[in-house]
Design a protein around this motif. Structure first.
Motif, PDB file in Angstrom:
ATOM      1  N   VAL A   1       1.075  -1.322  -0.028  1.00  0.00           N
ATOM      2  CA  VAL A   1       0.181  -0.254   0.043  1.00  0.00           C
ATOM      3  C   VAL A   1       0.854   1.385  -0.437  1.00  0.00           C
ATOM      4  O   VAL A   1       2.429   1.474   0.517  1.00  0.00           O
ATOM      5  N   ALA A   2       1.045   1.811  -0.897  1.00  0.00           N
ATOM      6  CA  ALA A   2       1.499   3.270  -0.989  1.00  0.00           C
ATOM      7  C   ALA A   2       1.369   4.298   0.819  1.00  0.00           C
ATOM      8  O   ALA A   2       0.478   3.999   1.067  1.00  0.00           O
ATOM      9  N   GLY A   3       2.284   4.782   1.083  1.00  0.00           N
ATOM     10  CA  GLY A   3       2.342   5.248   2.171  1.00  0.00           C
ATOM     11  C   GLY A   3       3.566   5.748   2.528  1.00  0.00           C
ATOM     12  O   GLY A   3       4.292   5.272   1.792  1.00  0.00           O
ATOM     13  N   GLU A   4       3.973   5.782   3.727  1.00  0.00           N
ATOM     14  CA  GLU A   4       5.278   6.730   4.433  1.00  0.00           C
ATOM     15  C   GLU A   4       6.315   5.995   5.096  1.00  0.00           C
ATOM     16  O   GLU A   4       5.551   4.569   5.993  1.00  0.00           O
ATOM     17  N   VAL A   5       7.162   5.415   4.838  1.00  0.00           N
ATOM     18  CA  VAL A   5       8.019   4.598   5.648  1.00  0.00           C
ATOM     19  C   VAL A   5       8.959   5.522   6.548  1.00  0.00           C
ATOM     20  O   VAL A   5      10.115   6.843   6.543  1.00  0.00           O
ATOM     21  N   ILE A   6       9.187   5.171   7.543  1.00  0.00           N
ATOM     22  CA  ILE A   6       9.913   5.734   9.133  1.00  0.00           C
ATOM     23  C   ILE A   6      11.054   5.151   8.935  1.00  0.00           C
ATOM     24  O   ILE A   6      11.380   3.610   9.217  1.00  0.00           O
ATOM     25  N   MET A   7      13.143   5.342   9.159  1.00  0.00           N
ATOM     26  CA  MET A   7      13.917   4.860   9.234  1.00  0.00           C
ATOM     27  C   MET A   7      14.350   6.066  10.771  1.00  0.00           C
ATOM     28  O   MET A   7      14.168   6.887  11.199  1.00  0.00           O
TER      29      MET A   7
ATOM     30  N   GLN B   1      13.845   4.904  -3.158  1.00  0.00           N
ATOM     31  CA  GLN B   1      13.931   5.082  -4.396  1.00  0.00           C
ATOM     32  C   GLN B   1      14.230   4.726  -5.511  1.00  0.00           C
ATOM     33  O   GLN B   1      13.429   5.328  -5.943  1.00  0.00           O
ATOM     34  N   GLN B   2      14.576   3.621  -5.482  1.00  0.00           N
ATOM     35  CA  GLN B   2      14.759   3.634  -7.439  1.00  0.00           C
ATOM     36  C   GLN B   2      13.873   2.658  -7.594  1.00  0.00           C
ATOM     37  O   GLN B   2      13.773   2.582  -8.771  1.00  0.00           O
ATOM     38  N   ARG B   3      13.209   1.811  -6.821  1.00  0.00           N
ATOM     39  CA  ARG B   3      12.539   0.764  -7.050  1.00  0.00           C
ATOM     40  C   ARG B   3      10.547   0.406  -6.163  1.00  0.00           C
ATOM     41  O   ARG B   3      10.117  -0.175  -7.169  1.00  0.00           O
ATOM     42  N   PHE B   4      10.606   1.882  -5.569  1.00  0.00           N
ATOM     43  CA  PHE B   4       9.437   1.508  -4.546  1.00  0.00           C
ATOM     44  C   PHE B   4       7.978   2.571  -4.834  1.00  0.00           C
ATOM     45  O   PHE B   4       9.245   3.847  -3.598  1.00  0.00           O
ATOM     46  N   PRO B   5       8.125   3.675  -6.411  1.00  0.00           N
ATOM     47  CA  PRO B   5       7.590   4.910  -5.890  1.00  0.00           C
ATOM     48  C   PRO B   5       6.407   5.035  -5.691  1.00  0.00           C
ATOM     49  O   PRO B   5       6.365   5.999  -4.329  1.00  0.00           O
ATOM     50  N   HIS B   6       6.210   4.107  -4.560  1.00  0.00           N
ATOM     51  CA  HIS B   6       4.824   4.428  -4.143  1.00  0.00           C
ATOM     52  C   HIS B   6       5.074   4.588  -2.956  1.00  0.00           C
ATOM     53  O   HIS B   6       4.368   4.396  -1.752  1.00  0.00           O
ATOM     54  N   ILE B   7       6.441   4.505  -2.156  1.00  0.00           N
ATOM     55  CA  ILE B   7       6.477   4.667  -0.734  1.00  0.00           C
ATOM     56  C   ILE B   7       6.969   6.262  -0.885  1.00  0.00           C
ATOM     57  O   ILE B   7       8.095   6.199  -1.484  1.00  0.00           O
ATOM     58  N   THR B   8       6.859   6.518   0.144  1.00  0.00           N
ATOM     59  CA  THR B   8       7.797   7.719   0.044  1.00  0.00           C
ATOM     60  C   THR B   8       8.564   7.876   2.368  1.00  0.00           C
ATOM     61  O   THR B   8       7.961   6.936   2.490  1.00  0.00           O
ATOM     62  N   LEU B   9       9.648   8.468   2.033  1.00  0.00           N
ATOM     63  CA  LEU B   9      10.712   8.241   3.015  1.00  0.00           C
ATOM     64  C   LEU B   9      10.844   9.583   3.891  1.00  0.00           C
ATOM     65  O   LEU B   9      10.687  10.082   3.370  1.00  0.00           O
ATOM     66  N   ARG B  10      10.194   9.559   4.920  1.00  0.00           N
ATOM     67  CA  ARG B  10      10.444  10.759   6.291  1.00  0.00           C
ATOM     68  C   ARG B  10      11.472  10.969   6.218  1.00  0.00           C
ATOM     69  O   ARG B  10      12.065  10.060   5.637  1.00  0.00           O
ATOM     70  N   GLU B  11      12.220  11.995   6.916  1.00  0.00           N
ATOM     71  CA  GLU B  11      13.314  12.244   7.695  1.00  0.00           C
ATOM     72  C   GLU B  11      13.597  11.376   8.709  1.00  0.00           C
ATOM     73  O   GLU B  11      13.276  11.196   9.350  1.00  0.00           O
ATOM     74  N   VAL B  12      15.072  11.031   8.260  1.00  0.00           N
ATOM     75  CA  VAL B  12      15.784   9.506   9.568  1.00  0.00           C
ATOM     76  C   VAL B  12      15.431  10.457  10.906  1.00  0.00           C
ATOM     77  O   VAL B  12      15.900  11.539  11.415  1.00  0.00           O
TER      78      VAL B  12
ATOM     79  N   VAL C   1       2.775   3.263   6.727  1.00  0.00           N
ATOM     80  CA  VAL C   1       3.460   1.794   6.181  1.00  0.00           C
ATOM     81  C   VAL C   1       4.174   0.730   6.556  1.00  0.00           C
ATOM     82  O   VAL C   1       4.121  -0.434   6.439  1.00  0.00           O
ATOM     83  N   GLY C   2       5.749   1.642   7.309  1.00  0.00           N
ATOM     84  CA  GLY C   2       7.054   0.962   7.515  1.00  0.00           C
ATOM     85  C   GLY C   2       7.418   1.476   8.397  1.00  0.00           C
ATOM     86  O   GLY C   2       7.112   2.476   8.018  1.00  0.00           O
ATOM     87  N   ILE C   3       9.006   0.574   8.904  1.00  0.00           N
ATOM     88  CA  ILE C   3       9.264   1.112   9.933  1.00  0.00           C
ATOM     89  C   ILE C   3      10.495   0.700   9.607  1.00  0.00           C
ATOM     90  O   ILE C   3      10.651  -0.685   9.881  1.00  0.00           O
ATOM     91  N   TYR C   4      11.701   1.096   9.285  1.00  0.00           N
ATOM     92  CA  TYR C   4      12.749   0.872   9.470  1.00  0.00           C
ATOM     93  C   TYR C   4      14.266   1.034  10.629  1.00  0.00           C
ATOM     94  O   TYR C   4      13.910   2.676  10.978  1.00  0.00           O
ATOM     95  N   ASN C   5      14.390   0.505  11.923  1.00  0.00           N
ATOM     96  CA  ASN C   5      14.617   1.007  12.764  1.00  0.00           C
ATOM     97  C   ASN C   5      16.268   0.071  12.981  1.00  0.00           C
ATOM     98  O   ASN C   5      16.557  -1.041  12.541  1.00  0.00           O
ATOM     99  N   THR C   6      17.570   0.872  12.943  1.00  0.00           N
ATOM    100  CA  THR C   6      18.790  -0.014  12.388  1.00  0.00           C
ATOM    101  C   THR C   6      19.778   0.074  13.340  1.00  0.00           C
ATOM    102  O   THR C   6      20.876  -0.534  12.910  1.00  0.00           O
ATOM    103  N   GLY C   7      19.246   0.173  15.087  1.00  0.00           N
ATOM    104  CA  GLY C   7      19.778  -0.265  16.346  1.00  0.00           C
ATOM    105  C   GLY C   7      19.437  -0.461  17.058  1.00  0.00           C
ATOM    106  O   GLY C   7      18.284  -1.047  16.461  1.00  0.00           O
ATOM    107  N   SER C   8      19.317  -0.037  18.479  1.00  0.00           N
ATOM    108  CA  SER C   8      18.781  -0.349  19.048  1.00  0.00           C
ATOM    109  C   SER C   8      17.594   0.194  20.114  1.00  0.00           C
ATOM    110  O   SER C   8      17.342   0.943  19.126  1.00  0.00           O
TER     111      SER C   8
END
Length: 339
Positions: free
Chosen positions: A182-188, A210-221, A246-253
């Motif tokens: 689903v189109a939406g925003e992802v938080i990093m 950014q290269q492969r998924f135009p339906h996803i917008t990334l918020r500021e890190v 629509v998503g969250i990516y956590n790189t650390g603790s």
């Protein structure tokens, strides 16, 4: 061995019978100088038995890790201790030091001090001028240094041991885009940008989205600096309007705080959630279908490989391939293979 011979050997070496027994049977607890005296006396006496090899001072290795209290570094410290113990006290003496990630100058001072009393160093280090200067000092003093987990590619080090962090971020991005239909925003959410590992994970993640998924917008890190209260505060503020997320990516603790905030917003289990390191919390989240994917670095392999490379350098002057020798493979863990 006859007691008469044992007594005579002890007398010749100027030590007690118990000390002779410890040296000949390699039970440890004897200084190198005393051990040499006992072995020399045994040779002069013509002792008819296989003598231990000449005692050598064990390699004293310093392992410097983050003091942030995360599962990964606790596990890494434990793995280093267990592997060093398996190598034996006569081969390796291991010292571990934990330095807060907010104190690069303290880390730099410790690195310089280690050149006076250590044979080799394994370090988790920031990309900081003081740290780079300290690593140059180590090189000038002939001290081999291995960076671990996060690399400093332009620093003076023997090699780096760790996963390909850019590749890990790209993998997370590919799976985030594939799972979030689903189109939406992802938080990093990121740890400190003073560490190349976090920068590379975010860079790789951003590239693929950014290269492969135009339906996803990334918020500021959200740079949480691996500080739990800060992660909770920043994420809570950014999820005040959570309808488009629509998503969250956590790189650390901070997965405890991330999951708490997501639960409070009604997003835990409904948005795509990707993070790093497999441990008790991420296992529970996977089992409950509240976490989609874990990228695990394999702490044990980090410790084993780093010690292997450093000992080959110290004992046989074997130079590692700076780009290949320290590669560690990361693992992808889902609800189907987390056990």
């Amino acid at each position: 061995m006859k007691k008469l011979t044992l007594d005579r050997l002890a007398q010749m070496a100027g030590v007690g019978v118990a000390t002779v027994d410890r040296v000949l049977n390699e039970r440890g607890g004897v200084s190198p100088e005393t051990a040499r005296k006992v072995l020399q006396a045994a040779r002069e006496l013509g002792l008819k038995r296989v003598l231990p090899e000449e005692y050598k001072q064990p390699w004293h290795i310093e392992v410097i890790l983050s003091g942030n209290g995360s599962f990964f570094f606790k596990q890494l410290a434990k793995d280093f201790s267990e592997i060093a113990s398996s190598l034996g006290y006569q081969r390796v003496k291991l010292s571990r030091t934990f330095v807060a990630e907010s104190e690069p100058e303290k880390l730099a001072r410790h690195l310089i001090n280690c050149t006076k009393k250590r044979d080799g160093i394994i370090v988790f280090a920031q990309d900081n001028p003081a740290v780079h200067h300290a690593l140059e000092h180590c090189r000038d003093q002939g001290m081999p240094v291995i960076t671990i987990v996060t690399d400093l590619p332009h620093a003076s080090r023997l090699c780096h041991v760790g996963i390909n962090q850019l590749q890990a971020g790209r993998t997370a991005g590919l799976l985030m885009g594939s799972m979030s239909r689903v189109a939406g925003e992802v938080i990093m959410v990121s740890g400190s940008f003073d560490y190349t590992a976090h920068r590379q994970r975010i860079e790789g993640f951003r590239q693929v989205i950014q290269q492969r998924f135009p339906h996803i917008t990334l918020r500021e890190v959200l740079v949480g600096q691996d500080q739990r209260e800060k992660i909770h505060r920043l994420l809570s503020k950014n999820l005040e309007n959570a309808a488009s997320v629509v998503g969250i990516y956590n790189t650390g603790s901070g997965n405890t705080e991330v999951s708490e905030v997501l639960a409070g917003c009604g997003l835990l289990g409904s948005c795509t959630y990707i993070t790093h390191e497999l441990y008790s919390l991420t296992r529970r989240l996977l089992a409950a279908d509240q976490l989609n994917l874990v990228l695990d670095q394999n702490a044990r392999q980090h410790a084993q490989l780093a010690l292997d490379i450093l000992l080959k350098k110290l004992e046989n002057q074997i130079e590692p391939d700076i780009y290949q020798s320290g590669k560690v493979d990361f693992k992808l863990v889902t609800a189907e293979n987390y056990a």
